[in-house]
Design a protein around this motif. Sequence first.
Motif, PDB file in Angstrom:
ATOM      1  N   VAL A 154      11.473  -7.341   2.396  1.00 45.56           N
ATOM      2  CA  VAL A 154      10.201  -6.949   2.987  1.00 45.56           C
ATOM      3  C   VAL A 154       9.129  -6.801   1.905  1.00 45.56           C
ATOM      4  CG1 VAL A 154       8.996  -5.210   4.299  1.00 45.56           C
ATOM      5  CG2 VAL A 154      11.312  -5.834   4.931  1.00 45.56           C
ATOM      6  N   GLY A 155       8.262  -7.772   1.836  1.00 44.57           N
ATOM      7  CA  GLY A 155       7.163  -7.695   0.882  1.00 44.57           C
ATOM      8  C   GLY A 155       7.515  -8.356  -0.429  1.00 44.57           C
ATOM      9  N   LEU A 156       6.723  -9.301  -0.784  1.00 43.79           N
ATOM     10  CA  LEU A 156       6.990 -10.051  -2.007  1.00 43.79           C
ATOM     11  C   LEU A 156       6.775  -9.205  -3.239  1.00 43.79           C
ATOM     12  CD1 LEU A 156       7.610 -12.771  -3.286  1.00 43.79           C
ATOM     13  CD2 LEU A 156       5.182 -13.287  -3.166  1.00 43.79           C
ATOM     14  N   THR A 157       5.735  -8.407  -3.247  1.00 39.24           N
ATOM     15  CA  THR A 157       5.383  -7.620  -4.417  1.00 39.24           C
ATOM     16  C   THR A 157       6.543  -6.738  -4.842  1.00 39.24           C
ATOM     17  OG1 THR A 157       3.200  -7.511  -3.441  1.00 39.24           O
ATOM     18  CG2 THR A 157       3.564  -6.200  -5.409  1.00 39.24           C
ATOM     19  N   LYS A 158       7.188  -6.121  -3.839  1.00 38.19           N
ATOM     20  CA  LYS A 158       8.311  -5.253  -4.132  1.00 38.19           C
ATOM     21  C   LYS A 158       9.529  -6.052  -4.580  1.00 38.19           C
ATOM     22  CE  LYS A 158       8.638  -1.402  -1.204  1.00 38.19           C
ATOM     23  NZ  LYS A 158       9.131  -0.889   0.077  1.00 38.19           N
TER      24      LYS A 158
ATOM     25  N   LYS B 182      10.934  -8.933 -12.175  1.00 44.22           N
ATOM     26  CA  LYS B 182      11.263 -10.326 -12.464  1.00 44.22           C
ATOM     27  C   LYS B 182      10.057 -11.090 -13.007  1.00 44.22           C
ATOM     28  CE  LYS B 182      14.429 -10.182  -8.626  1.00 44.22           C
ATOM     29  NZ  LYS B 182      14.460 -10.443  -7.194  1.00 44.22           N
ATOM     30  N   GLY B 183       8.906 -10.451 -12.925  1.00 47.35           N
ATOM     31  CA  GLY B 183       7.719 -11.130 -13.399  1.00 47.35           C
ATOM     32  C   GLY B 183       6.489 -10.515 -12.764  1.00 47.35           C
ATOM     33  N   VAL B 184       5.337 -11.126 -13.028  1.00 48.35           N
ATOM     34  CA  VAL B 184       4.093 -10.575 -12.512  1.00 48.35           C
ATOM     35  C   VAL B 184       3.606 -11.419 -11.339  1.00 48.35           C
ATOM     36  CG1 VAL B 184       1.726  -9.983 -13.091  1.00 48.35           C
ATOM     37  CG2 VAL B 184       3.520  -9.772 -14.819  1.00 48.35           C
ATOM     38  N   ILE B 185       3.371 -10.735 -10.217  1.00 46.15           N
ATOM     39  CA  ILE B 185       2.857 -11.427  -9.048  1.00 46.15           C
ATOM     40  C   ILE B 185       1.335 -11.282  -9.012  1.00 46.15           C
ATOM     41  CG2 ILE B 185       2.661 -11.292  -6.525  1.00 46.15           C
ATOM     42  CD1 ILE B 185       5.174 -12.592  -7.200  1.00 46.15           C
TER      43      ILE B 185
ATOM     44  N   ARG C 146      -5.002 -16.312   4.406  1.00 43.18           N
ATOM     45  CA  ARG C 146      -4.266 -17.313   3.625  1.00 43.18           C
ATOM     46  C   ARG C 146      -4.300 -16.900   2.170  1.00 43.18           C
ATOM     47  NH1 ARG C 146      -3.785 -22.293   6.872  1.00 43.18           N
ATOM     48  NH2 ARG C 146      -5.475 -21.885   8.337  1.00 43.18           N
ATOM     49  N   ARG C 147      -3.121 -16.771   1.608  1.00 37.63           N
ATOM     50  CA  ARG C 147      -3.071 -16.412   0.183  1.00 37.63           C
ATOM     51  C   ARG C 147      -2.154 -17.371  -0.555  1.00 37.63           C
ATOM     52  NH1 ARG C 147      -1.775 -10.092  -0.652  1.00 37.63           N
ATOM     53  NH2 ARG C 147      -0.098 -10.567   0.822  1.00 37.63           N
ATOM     54  N   LEU C 148      -2.527 -17.621  -1.793  1.00 35.60           N
ATOM     55  CA  LEU C 148      -1.648 -18.362  -2.692  1.00 35.60           C
ATOM     56  C   LEU C 148      -1.105 -17.338  -3.672  1.00 35.60           C
ATOM     57  CD1 LEU C 148      -0.485 -20.925  -3.949  1.00 35.60           C
ATOM     58  CD2 LEU C 148      -2.660 -21.254  -5.138  1.00 35.60           C
ATOM     59  N   ARG C 149       0.203 -17.287  -3.830  1.00 35.15           N
ATOM     60  CA  ARG C 149       0.765 -16.251  -4.677  1.00 35.15           C
ATOM     61  C   ARG C 149       1.487 -16.871  -5.869  1.00 35.15           C
ATOM     62  NH1 ARG C 149       2.281 -11.156  -1.303  1.00 35.15           N
ATOM     63  NH2 ARG C 149       1.267 -10.310  -3.160  1.00 35.15           N
ATOM     64  N   PHE C 150       1.268 -16.219  -6.999  1.00 33.94           N
ATOM     65  CA  PHE C 150       1.787 -16.740  -8.264  1.00 33.94           C
ATOM     66  C   PHE C 150       2.850 -15.801  -8.836  1.00 33.94           C
ATOM     67  CE2 PHE C 150      -2.595 -17.948  -7.712  1.00 33.94           C
ATOM     68  CZ  PHE C 150      -2.647 -19.275  -8.112  1.00 33.94           C
ATOM     69  N   LEU C 151       3.836 -16.382  -9.476  1.00 32.13           N
ATOM     70  CA  LEU C 151       4.782 -15.593 -10.260  1.00 32.13           C
ATOM     71  C   LEU C 151       4.594 -16.018 -11.710  1.00 32.13           C
ATOM     72  CD1 LEU C 151       7.211 -13.685 -10.559  1.00 32.13           C
ATOM     73  CD2 LEU C 151       8.695 -15.639 -10.108  1.00 32.13           C
ATOM     74  N   ASN C 152       4.196 -15.066 -12.519  1.00 31.03           N
ATOM     75  CA  ASN C 152       3.878 -15.385 -13.924  1.00 31.03           C
ATOM     76  C   ASN C 152       2.911 -16.560 -14.036  1.00 31.03           C
ATOM     77  OD1 ASN C 152       5.571 -13.317 -14.852  1.00 31.03           O
ATOM     78  ND2 ASN C 152       7.341 -14.689 -14.784  1.00 31.03           N
ATOM     79  N   LYS C 153       1.875 -16.505 -13.210  1.00 29.68           N
ATOM     80  CA  LYS C 153       0.789 -17.497 -13.201  1.00 29.68           C
ATOM     81  C   LYS C 153       1.189 -18.882 -12.705  1.00 29.68           C
ATOM     82  CE  LYS C 153      -1.944 -14.975 -16.528  1.00 29.68           C
ATOM     83  NZ  LYS C 153      -2.729 -14.992 -17.770  1.00 29.68           N
ATOM     84  N   GLN C 154       2.461 -19.052 -12.317  1.00 34.20           N
ATOM     85  CA  GLN C 154       2.890 -20.321 -11.727  1.00 34.20           C
ATOM     86  C   GLN C 154       2.800 -20.193 -10.215  1.00 34.20           C
ATOM     87  OE1 GLN C 154       4.653 -22.991 -13.541  1.00 34.20           O
ATOM     88  NE2 GLN C 154       3.712 -21.964 -15.301  1.00 34.20           N
TER      89      GLN C 154
END
Lengths: 243, 243
Positions: free
Chosen positions: A85-89, A94-97, A129-137
């Motif tokens: 539940v929830g990407l941020t959590k 594991k990295g920066v969202i 609409r959101r685009l989400r990045f993990l460690n800027k990728q």
Amino acid sequence: MTAKYKEIALQLKTRILNGSYSSTNALPEQMILAKEFSTSRMTIQKALDILRKEGIIFSRQGSGTYIKQNVNLLAKLDTMSDEYVGLTKSTAGKGVITSEIIDFDIRFPNELEQKNLLITAHEPVYEIRRLRFLNKQPLLLEYTIMPNSCIPGITESVLYHSIYSYIEEELKLVIGAATRHIRADKSNHYDQKYLDCSVSDPILEVEQVVYLDSGIPFEYSKTRHRFDRGDIIVVNLNSKKSE
Amino acid sequence: MTAKYKEIALQLKTRILNGSYSSTNALPEQMILAKEFSTSRMTIQKALDILRKEGIIFSRQGSGTYIKQNVNLLAKLDTMSDEYVGLTKSTAGKGVITSEIIDFDIRFPNELEQKNLLITAHEPVYEIRRLRFLNKQPLLLEYTIMPNSCIPGITESVLYHSIYSYIEEELKLVIGAATRHIRADKSNHYDQKYLDCSVSDPILEVEQVVYLDSGIPFEYSKTRHRFDRGDIIVVNLNSKKSE
DNA sequence: TAGTGGTCTAGACCACGGT
DNA sequence: CCGTGGTCTAGACCACTAA
């Protein structure tokens, strides 16, 4: 003050994970535990119920209560079953969202949205609409519909952080069940543009309806993941105690 | 004879789904229910616990016990959260599942398999490749590893039917938890050959370890699904009663 | 047959919500 | 404040497993 049975459950769990009981693989009998914790057998049973639900022990009537053989594995995985539940959590550590807002609007819902969110055509919904990045990728594209009546006051600053922590911490609502449909799909030009993937790259799509604790649906969304950045992990504890 | 609290839970559930209580959205108080079923409050609470775990009611201390607003939806979905275990069972009523055995062998496990199944290098495992059809259309490719010690006596005739019903009905074992990793992938030449899909078709892959009730892992498998024949449905009931 | 867990009772007190 | 659900007790009997 926490309930006694929860305290006992925690202590037993600690002992089990410590290996204090592992020599025999069996737990002491309920009467002995009741005496040790100077409580009644019913309370011990409520404590054991928790550990059963968590999947770390099982009982056989007439025989005894035993520790499951893969406790450590399950103990680790246990934390993950709710992480979803929830990407941020879920990506904590594991990295920066980070998030980019592609679209943020309010409008009336279409028929599919009405059906999934159990609302009428006159109740406005947010379209996000959101685009989400993990460690800027680029990691995934999120397309979210939420009823305004249910989750009021969403702003761009909320969207740059986490909708879920806004719901839990600001609105003080409790998130409950969710149903998800997971499928693979070919990438479309949106995916290719935002997720920076090629025409031949597959996409992992998750379509979900999420409910509050009270049973009110508050989110209908689709997320499209790059196929090469992270699996979806599902844990099924399968404690059929109630049937 | 079934336990009284289970009977009561079933009756209450029927009433809730019937709509007998829906006028107010609140259930009668526990004392009233206890009198109606001529039992004690503790027993009523055990019955309510079941419905809480199933996600169809929730309680607020000091206020009352309420029916969740989307009961019908959840009641329908509820059956699906366990459906995932075993393909034969999960598609019941949706069509006819048939199987073709591509490969059936016994050998020693590699390191990954030892780690996932918690066995040593000397314990033999079955290696099974099956192609499974839904209404004669190729649906998925299954690659399964099972320890021989844990699930003995697998034969081709078992493989043509259902491994899971063999485990439950013949071996009398109870299937417990499972952990799954779900991802999208590009199709390889195996997929293209057996699933009759094109080079550009994506594949939905599920990698899973399945455990018995006792916590012993008995299956490590990968299944590769045609992307256009059926989603994977995951239901998360999220009843945090124990925390 | 003895001992285990599963169920059940008829009370009790406490924590919390709504008044 | 009262009434609700949450917890807890000290017994009891039953169902099942294992010796």
